[in-house]
Enzyme design. Structure first.
Site, PDB file in Angstrom:
ATOM      1  N   LYS A  64       0.854  -1.217   0.000  1.00  0.00           N
ATOM      2  CA  LYS A  64       0.000   0.000   0.000  1.00  0.00           C
ATOM      3  C   LYS A  64       0.880   1.254   0.000  1.00  0.00           C
ATOM      4  CE  LYS A  64      -4.147  -2.152   0.895  1.00  0.00           C
ATOM      5  NZ  LYS A  64      -3.765  -3.329   1.647  1.00  0.00           N
ATOM      6  N   GLY A 171     -15.312 -13.420   1.262  1.00  0.00           N
ATOM      7  CA  GLY A 171     -15.243 -14.310   2.428  1.00  0.00           C
ATOM      8  C   GLY A 171     -15.427 -13.545   3.719  1.00  0.00           C
ATOM      9  N   GLN A 173     -14.890 -10.607   4.748  1.00  0.00           N
ATOM     10  CA  GLN A 173     -15.497  -9.266   4.697  1.00  0.00           C
ATOM     11  C   GLN A 173     -16.905  -9.293   4.094  1.00  0.00           C
ATOM     12  OE1 GLN A 173     -12.844  -5.993   3.425  1.00  0.00           O
ATOM     13  NE2 GLN A 173     -11.156  -7.458   3.477  1.00  0.00           N
ATOM     14  N   ALA A 177     -17.135 -14.262  -4.299  1.00  0.00           N
ATOM     15  CA  ALA A 177     -16.230 -14.328  -5.442  1.00  0.00           C
ATOM     16  C   ALA A 177     -17.006 -14.246  -6.754  1.00  0.00           C
ATOM     17  CB  ALA A 177     -15.419 -15.627  -5.384  1.00  0.00           C
TER      18      ALA A 177
HETATM   19  O1  3DU Z   1     -10.437 -10.056   4.341  1.00  0.00           O
HETATM   20  P1  3DU Z   1      -9.375 -11.053   3.980  1.00  0.00           P
HETATM   21  O2  3DU Z   1      -8.835 -11.820   5.138  1.00  0.00           O
HETATM   22  O3  3DU Z   1      -9.800 -11.906   2.813  1.00  0.00           O
HETATM   23  O4  3DU Z   1      -8.080 -10.202   3.476  1.00  0.00           O
HETATM   24  C1  3DU Z   1      -8.164  -9.250   2.478  1.00  0.00           C
HETATM   25  C2  3DU Z   1      -6.790  -8.848   2.010  1.00  0.00           C
HETATM   26  O5  3DU Z   1      -6.903  -7.868   0.997  1.00  0.00           O
HETATM   27  C3  3DU Z   1      -5.877  -8.268   3.076  1.00  0.00           C
HETATM   28  O6  3DU Z   1      -4.563  -8.697   2.768  1.00  0.00           O
HETATM   29  C4  3DU Z   1      -5.988  -6.771   2.883  1.00  0.00           C
HETATM   30  O7  3DU Z   1      -4.793  -6.104   3.176  1.00  0.00           O
HETATM   31  C5  3DU Z   1      -6.265  -6.650   1.400  1.00  0.00           C
HETATM   32  N1  3DU Z   1      -7.090  -5.502   1.024  1.00  0.00           N
HETATM   33  C6  3DU Z   1      -8.342  -5.329   1.477  1.00  0.00           C
HETATM   34  O8  3DU Z   1      -8.849  -6.153   2.247  1.00  0.00           O
HETATM   35  C7  3DU Z   1      -9.079  -4.204   1.061  1.00  0.00           C
HETATM   36  C8  3DU Z   1      -8.568  -3.335   0.226  1.00  0.00           C
HETATM   37  O9  3DU Z   1      -9.299  -2.337  -0.197  1.00  0.00           O
HETATM   38  C9  3DU Z   1      -7.289  -3.538  -0.244  1.00  0.00           C
HETATM   39  C10 3DU Z   1      -6.577  -4.650   0.171  1.00  0.00           C
END
Ligand code: 3DU
Length: 218
Positions: A64, A171, A173, A177
């Site tokens: 980022k 998932g 969040q 998909a």
């Molecule tokens: O929610 P999850 O565990 O599937 O992880 C999502 C990943 O995507 C995590 O590494 C986060 O840093 C990245 N991400 C977002 O979740 C949202 C964004 O807008 C950008 C990146």
């Protein structure tokens, strides 16, 4: 190097211990196209983990990046020299900062357009079209757009044309998909729903199957 476009799933490997990283990657390697490496893994294991993971799959370094051009360039060089195939930067820093990332990575940059978490609506959503357009103008490879708001993926697709969209928020969040891919994402990014599952390999296979039925790849 072209990223595989096979399963359409990118693993977000947000674990902090090397043994967990290796266990998850070994379990999912046939079901994902790339591994996204973020600060938790790098801070937990050291930057050599980028090189180690790059021997298994293409690595996207999700740092980022959001700094002035000269510092952005150093960060991107550090990631690419360790084996990253692409990096993720922010776009709110402006066109010179994004241009530095594009140059230092040979165009292998995804720019965060709109973030997927609830707070992403506050500042990123109102600027997302402008950031997406900046990404296109700067010669980026693609943008990051939210699977939690598939309609926004479709909106942003109209701005960027054939640039790639990678989409987190599937998932844990709450995003799906299949919805993200049907709305125009090229890849979904999945973290906790894979590495936190009792059987990460089966979880990854499930997302890959969902992706292939959504995109009609078999
Ligand atoms: O929610 P999850 O565990 O599937 O992880 C999502 C990943 O995507 C995590 O590494 C986060 O840093 C990245 N991400 C977002 O979740 C949202 C964004 O807008 C950008 C990146």
């Amino acid at each position: 190097m072209e990223m595989e476009k096979n399963t359409r799933v990118i693993l977000a490997l947000d674990v902090t211990a090397r043994e967990d990283a290796l266990r998850v990657v070994n379990a999912v390697r046939d079901h994902v196209d790339a591994i996204k490496v973020n600060w938790p893994l790098i801070l937990g294991c050291g930057p050599e983990i980028i090189t180690e993971m790059s021997k298994v799959k293409q690595v996207i370094c999700d740092l980022k990046i959001a700094d002035i051009p000269s510092v952005n360039r150093l960060i991107v060089e550090g990631a690419m020299s360790r084996g990253a195939s692409a990096v993720i930067c922010h776009g709110f820093t402006g066109d010179d900062s994004v241009a530095a990332c594009v140059e230092a990575s040979g165009g292998q940059v995804f720019v965060v357009a709109e973030m997927s978490h609830p707070g992403g609506k506050q500042f990123t959503a109102p600027l997302a079209e402008r950031i997406a357009s900046l990404a296109k103008g700067a010669g980026a490879r693609g943008i990051v757009a939210p699977a939690t708001r598939p309609e926004r993926i479709a909106d942003l697709r109209r701005v960027i044309g054939d640039l790639e969209i990678i989409s987190p928020g599937v998932g844990a969040q709450g995003g799906k998909a299949s919805d993200a891919l049907k709305a125009g994402a090229d890849y979904v990014i999945v973290g906790r729903a894979i590495y936190g599952a009792p059987d990460p390999g089966a979880a990854a296979r499930g997302f890959a199957e969902e992706a292939s039925s959504a995109t009609g790849t078999h």
